[in-house]
Design a protein around this motif. Structure first.
Motif, mmCIF file in Angstrom:
data_model
loop_
_atom_site.group_PDB
_atom_site.id
_atom_site.type_symbol
_atom_site.label_atom_id
_atom_site.label_comp_id
_atom_site.label_asym_id
_atom_site.label_seq_id
_atom_site.Cartn_x
_atom_site.Cartn_y
_atom_site.Cartn_z
ATOM 1 N N VAL A 108 -9.387 47.126 21.335
ATOM 2 C CA VAL A 108 -8.162 47.422 22.082
ATOM 3 C C VAL A 108 -8.372 48.727 22.825
ATOM 4 O O VAL A 108 -8.611 49.776 22.209
ATOM 5 C CB VAL A 108 -6.941 47.522 21.151
ATOM 6 N N GLU A 109 -8.288 48.635 24.161
ATOM 7 C CA GLU A 109 -8.456 49.812 25.008
ATOM 8 C C GLU A 109 -7.090 50.392 25.359
ATOM 9 O O GLU A 109 -6.104 49.648 25.488
ATOM 10 C CB GLU A 109 -9.175 49.430 26.305
ATOM 11 N N VAL A 156 -10.417 51.040 20.264
ATOM 12 C CA VAL A 156 -10.311 50.887 18.810
ATOM 13 C C VAL A 156 -10.776 49.502 18.393
ATOM 14 O O VAL A 156 -10.321 48.491 18.954
ATOM 15 C CB VAL A 156 -8.869 51.123 18.337
ATOM 16 N N ALA A 157 -11.663 49.458 17.423
ATOM 17 C CA ALA A 157 -12.201 48.188 16.934
ATOM 18 C C ALA A 157 -11.436 47.719 15.705
ATOM 19 O O ALA A 157 -11.026 48.523 14.868
ATOM 20 C CB ALA A 157 -13.670 48.337 16.588
ATOM 21 N N SER A 158 -11.273 46.425 15.596
ATOM 22 C CA SER A 158 -10.720 45.806 14.395
ATOM 23 C C SER A 158 -11.568 44.595 14.049
ATOM 24 O O SER A 158 -12.393 44.148 14.853
ATOM 25 C CB SER A 158 -9.265 45.386 14.616
ATOM 26 N N TRP A 215 -13.113 39.153 26.135
ATOM 27 C CA TRP A 215 -12.730 40.493 26.563
ATOM 28 C C TRP A 215 -11.346 40.832 26.017
ATOM 29 O O TRP A 215 -10.524 39.957 25.786
ATOM 30 C CB TRP A 215 -12.695 40.585 28.092
ATOM 31 N N GLY A 216 -11.110 42.129 25.867
ATOM 32 C CA GLY A 216 -9.785 42.608 25.522
ATOM 33 C C GLY A 216 -8.920 42.671 26.774
ATOM 34 O O GLY A 216 -9.298 42.180 27.838
ATOM 35 N N GLN A 217 -7.742 43.305 26.627
ATOM 36 C CA GLN A 217 -6.827 43.342 27.766
ATOM 37 C C GLN A 217 -7.173 44.455 28.745
ATOM 38 O O GLN A 217 -6.738 44.458 29.886
ATOM 39 C CB GLN A 217 -5.375 43.506 27.283
#
Length: 113
Positions: free
Chosen positions: A5-6, A23-25, A103-105
């Motif tokens: 999450v950027e 942040v990585a999850s 990809w993230g948002q």
């Protein structure tokens, strides 16, 4: 599977600075520590490009840098001396996930006076 999450984007004047956290999850601290994570960006009408990480884009060398806090499973992109041409959506990702098209948002960075 790890997810990112950027955040931290926004509107900044030319010459300004931003620090983007990623942040990585879905991964342990040990596994996160072993990951090679890159920053990418995509400007309107352009292809996504690798900005920093395994390589640095020539146009950002000396201005952008990466650091990480493995305890927080967070990677940061420090961007200084921002230029209007740095305007883009910024993403962090591993090469493996990038090749898969996962990809993230992302987070929008706009450099404008």
């Amino acid at each position: 599977q790890v997810q990112f999450v950027e955040s931290g984007g926004g509107l900044v004047q030319p010459g300004g600075s931003l620090r983007l956290p990623c942040v990585a999850s879905g991964t342990s601290r040990v596994a996160f520590n072993a990951l090679t994570i890159n920053w990418y960006r995509q400007a309107p009408g352009k292809q996504r490009e690798l900005v920093a990480g395994t390589n640095y884009l020539d146009s950002v060398k000396g201005r952008f840098s990466i650091d990480r806090d493995n305890a927080k499973k967070t990677l940061y992109l420090q961007m200084n001396s921002l230029k209007p041409e740095d305007t883009a959506v910024y993403y962090c990702n591993t090469v493996t996930l990038a090749v898969r098209g996962t990809w993230g948002q992302g987070t929008q960075v706009t450099v404008s006076s």
